[in-house]
Design an enzyme around this catalytic site. Structure first.
Site, mmCIF file in Angstrom:
data_model
loop_
_atom_site.group_PDB
_atom_site.id
_atom_site.type_symbol
_atom_site.label_atom_id
_atom_site.label_comp_id
_atom_site.label_asym_id
_atom_site.label_seq_id
_atom_site.Cartn_x
_atom_site.Cartn_y
_atom_site.Cartn_z
ATOM 1 N N HIS A 191 -6.881 -5.650 2.847
ATOM 2 C CA HIS A 191 -5.786 -5.079 3.451
ATOM 3 C C HIS A 191 -5.368 -6.103 4.380
ATOM 4 O O HIS A 191 -5.963 -6.836 5.191
ATOM 5 C CB HIS A 191 -6.246 -3.942 4.321
ATOM 6 C CG HIS A 191 -6.800 -2.796 3.533
ATOM 7 N ND1 HIS A 191 -5.943 -1.773 3.242
ATOM 8 C CD2 HIS A 191 -8.125 -2.464 2.922
ATOM 9 C CE1 HIS A 191 -6.879 -0.676 2.494
ATOM 10 N NE2 HIS A 191 -8.082 -1.201 2.477
ATOM 11 N N ASN B 281 -12.761 -2.555 3.112
ATOM 12 C CA ASN B 281 -13.760 -1.780 3.026
ATOM 13 C C ASN B 281 -14.533 -1.916 1.981
ATOM 14 O O ASN B 281 -14.183 -2.003 0.766
ATOM 15 C CB ASN B 281 -13.128 -0.371 2.978
ATOM 16 C CG ASN B 281 -12.182 -0.220 4.021
ATOM 17 O OD1 ASN B 281 -12.267 -0.574 5.303
ATOM 18 N ND2 ASN B 281 -11.119 0.743 3.843
ATOM 19 N N ASP C 222 0.830 -1.229 0.018
ATOM 20 C CA ASP C 222 0.029 0.005 0.209
ATOM 21 C C ASP C 222 1.033 0.991 0.083
ATOM 22 O O ASP C 222 2.012 1.396 0.693
ATOM 23 C CB ASP C 222 -0.773 -0.103 1.207
ATOM 24 C CG ASP C 222 -1.950 1.014 1.216
ATOM 25 O OD1 ASP C 222 -1.630 2.188 1.015
ATOM 26 O OD2 ASP C 222 -3.208 0.741 1.288
ATOM 27 N N ILE C 223 0.655 2.139 -0.785
ATOM 28 C CA ILE C 223 1.335 3.409 -0.864
ATOM 29 C C ILE C 223 1.384 4.273 0.303
ATOM 30 O O ILE C 223 2.419 4.916 0.358
ATOM 31 C CB ILE C 223 1.079 4.188 -2.354
ATOM 32 C CG1 ILE C 223 2.141 4.930 -2.678
ATOM 33 C CG2 ILE C 223 -0.188 5.090 -1.932
ATOM 34 C CD1 ILE C 223 1.803 5.522 -4.358
ATOM 35 N N HIS D 294 -10.463 -5.412 -2.552
ATOM 36 C CA HIS D 294 -9.003 -5.668 -2.238
ATOM 37 C C HIS D 294 -8.882 -5.933 -0.718
ATOM 38 O O HIS D 294 -10.109 -5.446 0.031
ATOM 39 C CB HIS D 294 -8.249 -4.483 -2.488
ATOM 40 C CG HIS D 294 -8.709 -3.175 -2.001
ATOM 41 N ND1 HIS D 294 -9.410 -2.554 -2.867
ATOM 42 C CD2 HIS D 294 -8.518 -2.624 -0.786
ATOM 43 C CE1 HIS D 294 -9.968 -1.423 -2.144
ATOM 44 N NE2 HIS D 294 -9.195 -1.575 -0.920
HETATM 45 P P1 5GP Z 1 -9.592 1.468 0.501
HETATM 46 O O1 5GP Z 1 -9.779 2.897 1.150
HETATM 47 O O2 5GP Z 1 -10.235 1.539 -1.011
HETATM 48 O O3 5GP Z 1 -10.173 0.424 1.166
HETATM 49 O O4 5GP Z 1 -8.045 1.281 0.246
HETATM 50 C C1 5GP Z 1 -7.590 1.766 -0.940
HETATM 51 C C2 5GP Z 1 -5.960 1.637 -0.589
HETATM 52 O O5 5GP Z 1 -5.234 1.763 -1.797
HETATM 53 C C3 5GP Z 1 -5.437 2.736 0.456
HETATM 54 O O6 5GP Z 1 -4.806 2.436 1.463
HETATM 55 C C4 5GP Z 1 -4.266 3.641 -0.492
HETATM 56 O O7 5GP Z 1 -3.221 3.952 0.029
HETATM 57 C C5 5GP Z 1 -4.133 2.573 -1.565
HETATM 58 N N1 5GP Z 1 -3.657 3.287 -2.795
HETATM 59 C C6 5GP Z 1 -4.196 4.165 -3.425
HETATM 60 N N2 5GP Z 1 -3.674 4.674 -4.743
HETATM 61 C C7 5GP Z 1 -2.629 3.607 -4.698
HETATM 62 C C8 5GP Z 1 -1.508 3.380 -5.548
HETATM 63 O O8 5GP Z 1 -1.427 4.001 -6.677
HETATM 64 N N3 5GP Z 1 -0.399 2.667 -5.390
HETATM 65 C C9 5GP Z 1 -0.679 1.731 -3.970
HETATM 66 N N4 5GP Z 1 0.375 0.938 -4.015
HETATM 67 N N5 5GP Z 1 -1.569 1.907 -3.382
HETATM 68 C C10 5GP Z 1 -2.466 2.876 -3.369
#
Ligand code: 5GP
Ligand code: ZN
Length: 131
Positions: free
Chosen positions: A99, A84, A28-29, A97
């Site tokens: 986590h 989520n 995760d970035i 996805h």
């Molecule tokens: P969500 O909020 O959808 O459950 O989680 C999305 C996750 O993707 C976040 O924790 C965010 O930091 C990560 N993320 C968003 N854009 C990128 C990206 O371009 N590269 C990577 N490696 N992670 C990303």
């Protein structure tokens, strides 16, 4: 194409840590803790309702493998596995996805808060869900 589909297609870079025919895992970035990993299906599904049973099985199995990787290679003693589902639950990327968030003693992260049910609430909810 969504951001995660672009990572699958190689159009966006990512630190990939696991891959098989149906799934991909990468860092995760913006990690919650160091080593925070995301496990995704290569096929695009918005959420748990959309994903096929075959791909959900592959996603679960890949998640199990990546969890073991974190423990083995990063000496992580435990982790939270979460997803989520839908924007109201905090889903920012509309591509399913899981986590994997490494946890360490004293890391200061606080798990879900808990509330109390009012009288009869549990019974009513269980009735609705099983009607
Ligand atoms: P969500 O909020 O959808 O459950 O989680 C999305 C996750 O993707 C976040 O924790 C965010 O930091 C990560 N993320 C968003 N854009 C990128 C990206 O371009 N590269 C990577 N490696 N992670 C990303
Ligand atoms: Zn996608």
């Amino acid at each position: 194409m969504c951001i995660f589909c672009k990572i699958v297609a190689g159009e966006l870079p990512a630190y990939k840590i696991y891959e098989d025919e149906k799934t991909l895992a990468f860092l995760d970035i913006k990690p919650t803790t160091s080593g925070h990993a995301l496990v995704i299906t290569k096929a695009h599904y918005a959420n748990l309702e959309e994903i096929s049973e075959v791909d959900l099985t592959a996603l679960a199995l890949a998640t199990k493998k990546v969890g073991a990787l974190l423990k083995e290679k990063l000496n992580v003693p435990g982790y939270n596995m979460s997803s989520n589902n839908d924007p109201v639950a905090g889903q920012e990327i509309p591509h399913i996805h899981f986590h994997l968030i490494p946890r360490h003693e004293g890391d200061g992260l606080v798990n879900w808060p808990k509330i109390e049910y009012g009288p009869g609430d549990m019974e009513e909810i269980a009735k609705k869900l099983t009607a």
